[in-house]
Write a protein that holds these residues in place. Structure first.
Motif, mmCIF file in Angstrom:
data_model
loop_
_atom_site.group_PDB
_atom_site.id
_atom_site.type_symbol
_atom_site.label_atom_id
_atom_site.label_comp_id
_atom_site.label_asym_id
_atom_site.label_seq_id
_atom_site.Cartn_x
_atom_site.Cartn_y
_atom_site.Cartn_z
ATOM 1 N N ILE A 229 -68.545 -28.768 29.574
ATOM 2 C CA ILE A 229 -68.535 -27.754 28.505
ATOM 3 C C ILE A 229 -68.569 -26.374 29.157
ATOM 4 O O ILE A 229 -69.624 -25.747 29.300
ATOM 5 N N THR A 230 -67.415 -25.931 29.592
ATOM 6 C CA THR A 230 -67.280 -24.616 30.203
ATOM 7 C C THR A 230 -67.181 -23.541 29.123
ATOM 8 O O THR A 230 -67.110 -23.834 27.919
ATOM 9 N N ASN A 231 -67.134 -22.306 29.547
ATOM 10 C CA ASN A 231 -66.979 -21.207 28.598
ATOM 11 C C ASN A 231 -65.683 -21.336 27.807
ATOM 12 O O ASN A 231 -65.643 -21.006 26.612
ATOM 13 N N SER A 232 -64.627 -21.811 28.442
ATOM 14 C CA SER A 232 -63.357 -21.985 27.737
ATOM 15 C C SER A 232 -63.467 -23.045 26.646
ATOM 16 O O SER A 232 -62.884 -22.900 25.565
ATOM 17 N N VAL A 233 -64.207 -24.118 26.916
ATOM 18 C CA VAL A 233 -64.422 -25.150 25.897
ATOM 19 C C VAL A 233 -65.225 -24.582 24.738
ATOM 20 O O VAL A 233 -64.923 -24.832 23.558
ATOM 21 N N VAL A 234 -66.256 -23.807 25.048
ATOM 22 C CA VAL A 234 -67.054 -23.173 23.995
ATOM 23 C C VAL A 234 -66.185 -22.235 23.159
ATOM 24 O O VAL A 234 -66.283 -22.214 21.919
ATOM 25 N N ASN A 235 -65.326 -21.465 23.817
ATOM 26 C CA ASN A 235 -64.427 -20.583 23.075
ATOM 27 C C ASN A 235 -63.502 -21.373 22.159
ATOM 28 O O ASN A 235 -63.230 -20.963 21.020
ATOM 29 N N LEU A 236 -63.003 -22.489 22.655
ATOM 30 C CA LEU A 236 -62.121 -23.333 21.840
ATOM 31 C C LEU A 236 -62.855 -23.848 20.604
ATOM 32 O O LEU A 236 -62.312 -23.826 19.490
ATOM 33 N N LEU A 237 -64.080 -24.293 20.790
ATOM 34 C CA LEU A 237 -64.870 -24.788 19.663
ATOM 35 C C LEU A 237 -65.185 -23.671 18.677
ATOM 36 O O LEU A 237 -65.149 -23.879 17.447
ATOM 37 N N ALA A 238 -65.493 -22.494 19.187
ATOM 38 C CA ALA A 238 -65.830 -21.374 18.303
ATOM 39 C C ALA A 238 -64.612 -20.915 17.504
ATOM 40 O O ALA A 238 -64.727 -20.608 16.309
ATOM 41 N N THR A 239 -63.448 -20.847 18.137
ATOM 42 C CA THR A 239 -62.251 -20.439 17.400
ATOM 43 C C THR A 239 -61.868 -21.492 16.372
ATOM 44 O O THR A 239 -61.386 -21.158 15.276
ATOM 45 N N ALA A 240 -62.082 -22.773 16.697
ATOM 46 C CA ALA A 240 -61.850 -23.827 15.708
ATOM 47 C C ALA A 240 -62.794 -23.667 14.518
ATOM 48 O O ALA A 240 -62.390 -23.840 13.354
ATOM 49 N N ALA A 241 -64.041 -23.310 14.811
ATOM 50 C CA ALA A 241 -65.003 -23.077 13.732
ATOM 51 C C ALA A 241 -64.570 -21.902 12.859
ATOM 52 O O ALA A 241 -64.690 -21.956 11.626
#
Length: 254
Positions: free
Chosen positions: A229-241
């Motif tokens: 769970i890198t920063n890029s994965v977190v960004n992907l999850l946040a933009t999906a949210a």
């Protein structure tokens, strides 16, 4: 083909100005081409506005930013996918999906994703320069600048401003009204806090030569969080949210 060429020109300029790495430029070309081809000029303009504003803010006060990913060395392919992947996917769905019940929700979802990406980027880049100490979202404990999950008043205000800007662009692009504006704003700001919460609780944090970084590498040591769970994965999850929240608000109250 025209969309691909135009996106490649913009990405090449980003690479030339060191806003993108080589692989980041390739990812930006594909994402930008998808948005332009399926979403059109106005959707692409929103994506470009996010990219340019975020890149410029990365350069602001970069000598005061300790983490290498915030010192203007260029966004990688992973970072491009993390911030723009959901928007590109929604654009493809908009251009190919024929399910009438879902299609009206896709434009709000696109701008919700862009608003989330912009809110997090503005909040991070300007929050790093805040004169006040960042605090963790859940406990309020003070942490060093650049700590994943740390928030500041200045960064939060910057993120809210970014969400408002992208919401205004979304209203312009879709012909929506004030209700859509507030839906995109709320989703973008909410996604920004989701990003911070994930950054504090599960995002991997690494150390390289005594400096904390969000990016893994052979010369880094993970000190907390889940490795993948890198920063890029977190960004992907946040933009999906952000995309899902905006679509849900439109479905429930429009």
């Amino acid at each position: 083909m025209q969309s691909l060429l135009l996106a490649a020109v913009v990405a090449a300029a980003g690479w030339r100005w060191r806003w993108l790495t080589a692989d980041g430029a390739l990812a930006a070309t594909l994402a930008g081409a998808a948005v332009l081809e399926f979403g059109g000029v106005r959707w692409a303009a929103a994506l470009v506005a996010f990219f340019v504003s975020g890149s410029l803010l990365t350069l602001v006060g970069r000598t005061r930013k300790t983490q290498p990913e915030h010192r203007g060395r260029g966004r990688t392919a992973a970072q491009v996918v993390g911030t723009g992947g959901v928007a590109a996917l929604v654009s493809v769905l908009w251009g190919t999906l024929t399910w009438d019940a879902l299609r009206p929700l896709l434009p709000p979802a696109f701008f919700g994703a862009v608003a989330a990406a912009a809110a997090d980027t503005w909040a991070t880049e300007l929050g790093l320069l805040s004169p006040t100490t960042p605090r963790l979202l859940t406990s309020g404990r003070p942490v060093p600048p650049g700590t994943s999950g740390g928030v500041t008043l200045a960064g939060t205000a910057a993120g809210a401003a970014a969400a408002a800007v992208m919401a205004a662009v979304g209203v312009w692009a879709t012909g929506g009204g004030w209700r859509l504006f507030w839906f995109i704003c709320a989703a973008g700001i909410g996604a920004m806090f989701i990003d911070s919460l994930l950054g504090e609780t599960v995002q991997a944090v690494f150390r390289r030569d005594g400096i904390l970084t969000e990016e893994p590498g052979r010369d880094t040591v993970r000190i907390r969080g889940v490795g993948w769970i890198t920063n890029s994965v977190v960004n992907l999850l946040a933009t999906a949210a952000g995309a899902l929240a905006t679509a849900a608000l439109v479905a429930l109250w429009s």
